[in-house]
Write an enzyme that holds these catalytic residues in place. Structure first.
Site, PDB file in Angstrom:
ATOM      1  N   GLY A  10      59.795  29.239  50.181  1.00 57.31           N
ATOM      2  CA  GLY A  10      58.695  29.174  51.148  1.00 57.31           C
ATOM      3  C   GLY A  10      57.792  27.970  50.890  1.00 57.31           C
ATOM      4  N   TYR A  11      56.727  27.918  51.680  1.00 64.19           N
ATOM      5  CA  TYR A  11      55.831  26.743  51.695  1.00 64.19           C
ATOM      6  C   TYR A  11      55.204  26.475  50.318  1.00 64.19           C
ATOM      7  CZ  TYR A  11      51.571  24.169  53.150  1.00 64.19           C
ATOM      8  OH  TYR A  11      50.539  23.277  53.278  1.00 64.19           O
ATOM      9  N   ASP A  31      64.520  34.749  46.997  1.00 64.20           N
ATOM     10  CA  ASP A  31      63.957  34.779  48.347  1.00 64.20           C
ATOM     11  C   ASP A  31      64.979  35.472  49.249  1.00 64.20           C
ATOM     12  OD1 ASP A  31      61.574  32.672  49.661  1.00 64.20           O
ATOM     13  OD2 ASP A  31      62.823  33.880  51.003  1.00 64.20           O
ATOM     14  N   LEU A  33      64.922  34.750  52.441  1.00 62.54           N
ATOM     15  CA  LEU A  33      65.022  33.745  53.519  1.00 62.54           C
ATOM     16  C   LEU A  33      64.544  34.285  54.873  1.00 62.54           C
ATOM     17  CD1 LEU A  33      68.469  32.079  52.591  1.00 62.54           C
ATOM     18  CD2 LEU A  33      66.176  31.414  51.851  1.00 62.54           C
ATOM     19  N   LYS A  85      53.072  36.867  55.956  1.00 64.33           N
ATOM     20  CA  LYS A  85      51.712  36.319  55.891  1.00 64.33           C
ATOM     21  C   LYS A  85      51.026  36.072  57.235  1.00 64.33           C
ATOM     22  CE  LYS A  85      53.110  31.532  56.014  1.00 64.33           C
ATOM     23  NZ  LYS A  85      52.903  30.163  55.629  1.00 64.33           N
ATOM     24  N   SER A 125      44.321  35.783  48.263  1.00 69.79           N
ATOM     25  CA  SER A 125      43.791  34.995  49.372  1.00 69.79           C
ATOM     26  C   SER A 125      42.279  35.163  49.478  1.00 69.79           C
ATOM     27  CB  SER A 125      44.453  35.499  50.659  1.00 69.79           C
ATOM     28  OG  SER A 125      43.799  34.990  51.782  1.00 69.79           O
ATOM     29  N   TYR A 150      47.554  42.592  56.912  1.00 72.56           N
ATOM     30  CA  TYR A 150      47.954  41.553  55.957  1.00 72.56           C
ATOM     31  C   TYR A 150      46.899  41.428  54.849  1.00 72.56           C
ATOM     32  CZ  TYR A 150      48.156  37.025  53.751  1.00 72.56           C
ATOM     33  OH  TYR A 150      48.154  36.026  52.794  1.00 72.56           O
ATOM     34  N   LYS A 154      46.839  42.233  50.446  1.00 73.73           N
ATOM     35  CA  LYS A 154      46.397  41.371  49.333  1.00 73.73           C
ATOM     36  C   LYS A 154      45.410  42.152  48.449  1.00 73.73           C
ATOM     37  CE  LYS A 154      48.881  37.951  50.184  1.00 73.73           C
ATOM     38  NZ  LYS A 154      50.020  37.705  49.302  1.00 73.73           N
ATOM     39  N   LEU A 200      45.754  26.228  61.902  1.00 69.29           N
ATOM     40  CA  LEU A 200      45.210  25.028  62.544  1.00 69.29           C
ATOM     41  C   LEU A 200      46.067  23.774  62.347  1.00 69.29           C
ATOM     42  CD1 LEU A 200      42.838  23.634  64.001  1.00 69.29           C
ATOM     43  CD2 LEU A 200      41.766  23.319  61.753  1.00 69.29           C
ATOM     44  N   ARG A 295      38.336  33.213  68.423  1.00 72.05           N
ATOM     45  CA  ARG A 295      39.507  34.052  68.119  1.00 72.05           C
ATOM     46  C   ARG A 295      38.998  35.302  67.402  1.00 72.05           C
ATOM     47  NH1 ARG A 295      44.223  31.439  64.391  1.00 72.05           N
ATOM     48  NH2 ARG A 295      42.589  31.546  62.821  1.00 72.05           N
ATOM     49  N   ASP A 298      38.019  35.952  63.342  1.00 69.14           N
ATOM     50  CA  ASP A 298      37.727  34.734  62.567  1.00 69.14           C
ATOM     51  C   ASP A 298      36.366  34.856  61.878  1.00 69.14           C
ATOM     52  OD1 ASP A 298      39.962  33.190  62.869  1.00 69.14           O
ATOM     53  OD2 ASP A 298      39.158  31.940  64.494  1.00 69.14           O
TER      54      ASP A 298
END
Ligand code: NAD
Ligand code: WQD
Length: 343
Positions: A10-11, A31, A33, A85, A125, A150, A154, A200, A295, A298
């Site tokens: 992942g990222y 992973d 995937l 996520k 997070s 989500y 966490k 974003l 949104r 937020d």
């Protein structure tokens, strides 16, 4: 020493695998995937000169998880990134999110306990702070009711880890990321958003690349200098480096408590319009954007107090907003070039 990196294709996991290898660690990636691609392993190998080991398994499966630990009996620590996520999707599919993120967490901790592996770094997070009462927000700030399933996974995962380390020989560090953006300087690895991005920066780069017509800026009536929300954007490579430091802290027994928490941000907040300006500056592209309604969910503004990470981990984010946006743009261009080559 071998480190197990869950979610390593992942990222953030892929960037951390690179940093671990740079520091001389062996890396085993697991992973399923579900949100990444196997060729990332090759890209990591291209950057570092050594491909990490890879096992494709689903952490929701306790037997498969345990098998990996039995097969690789030389793991010194685990960095746990694997999770779903997408905040909005978690509202639509709460059970999938609780199932995936919490079963994975529990199966992993059980396998670690059974095989006597004591060092865990966990991806938490800043979402656990909600809208903080005081800014910048430090690790002692109260966690607020989660805005989404989500976010709740966490919060619950942090609690599961803390309860577990208190009753076993384990040690753990929870890293609370602020807003990770950007990509590796090589443009060989980066974020691979599936479908329409929610975040974003990938939305900005996809708009500039012509994939999206315009960016919607969600509200300009917040109590901030230009009315748009403020976040603490952090370069993914800076973030990745912090994981290596956190792991070393436990391996060298430098941790002050069995369970520690650190904020990972730059300590600087930027508004959405400032992020757009930075993108326009580094790319030379005028970004088509329109102000629309807020949104739901937020927060207005959040940025990190990074004193604890600076002083205890000896870590500080080094890259500024322009560098983050340039690397994100280079990554987007590299993705488009790859797509064009395929078609
Ligand atoms: P990502 O989706 O790119 O990476 C997560 C990886 O986990 C994916 O490769 C996915 O295939 C894998 N995975 C998910 N469920 C799995 C399972 N059951 N078994 C095996 N593999 C599984 O996400 P990312 O942005 O790299 O995030 C990594 C971690 O950091 C996550 O825990 C995320 O919640 C957390 N985090 C991310 C951000 C952010 O903005 N990217 C911010 C704060 C925290
Ligand atoms: C940033 C700013 C939007 C998209 C999310 C998760 C959080 C954490 C990080 C994992 C906000 C604005 C966005 C768009 C916009 N992830 N925006 N137009 O919401 O701070 O945090 O990712 O733990 O849990 O909630 O990040 O990138 O979505 O938004 O105007 O198309 O950009 O309103 O102010 P966010 P984001």
């Amino acid at each position: 020493m071998k480190i197990l990196v869950t979610g390593g294709t992942g990222y953030i996991g892929s960037h951390t695998a690179v940093e671990l290898q740079k520091e001389g660690f062996g890396v085993l990636v697991i992973d399923n995937l579900c949100n990444s691609e196997k060729h990332v392993i090759d890209s990591i190998g291209e950057i570092t000169g050594q491909k990490p080991l890879f096992e494709q398994i689903d952490l929701r499966d306790p037997e498969a998880t345990m098998e990996v630990f039995s097969k690789h009996n030389d793991i010194s620590g685990v960095i746990h990134f694997a999770a779903l996520k997408a905040v909005g999707e978690s509202v639509e599919k709460p059970l999938e999110y609780y199932h995936n993120n919490l079963f994975s967490m529990i199966n992993l901790l059980k396998a670690m306990r059974e095989t006597g592996i004591s060092n865990l770094v966990f991806s938490s997070s800043c979402t656990v702070y909600g809208q903080p009462d005081q800014l910048p927000v430090n690790e002692k700030a109260p966690r607020k009711d989660a805005e989404s399933p989500y976010g709740n996974t966490k919060k619950i995962s942090e609690d599961i880890i803390e309860d577990t380390v208190r009753t076993t020989g384990m040690k753990a560090i929870a890293l609370r990321y602020f807003n990770p953006i950007g990509a590796h300087g090589s443009a060989l690895i980066g974020e691979l958003p599936v479908g329409t991005p929610n975040n974003l920066v990938p939305y900005i780069t996809q708009t500039a690349a012509g994939i999206r017509d315009h960016l919607r800026v969600f509200g300009n009536d917040y109590d901030t200098p230009d009315g748009t929300p403020i976040r603490d954007y952090i370069h993914v490579a800076d973030l990745a480096r912090a994981h290596v430091i956190a792991m070393n802290r436990m391996l060298r027994n430098q941790n002050k408590d069995r369970y520690e928490i650190f904020n990972l941000g730059t300590g600087n907040g930027f508004t959405v319009l400032e992020v757009i300006k930075s993108f326009e500056k580094v790319s030379g592209i005028k970004l088509n954007h329109k102000i629309v309604q807020r949104r739901p969910g937020d927060v207005e503004k959040v940025w990190a107090d990074t004193t604890h990470a600076n002083e205890e981990l000896g870590w500080k984010a080094e890259k500024g907003l322009d560098e983050m946006m340039l690397s994100a743009w280079n990554w987007e261009k590299s993705l488009q070039a790859q797509k064009n080559k395929k078609s």
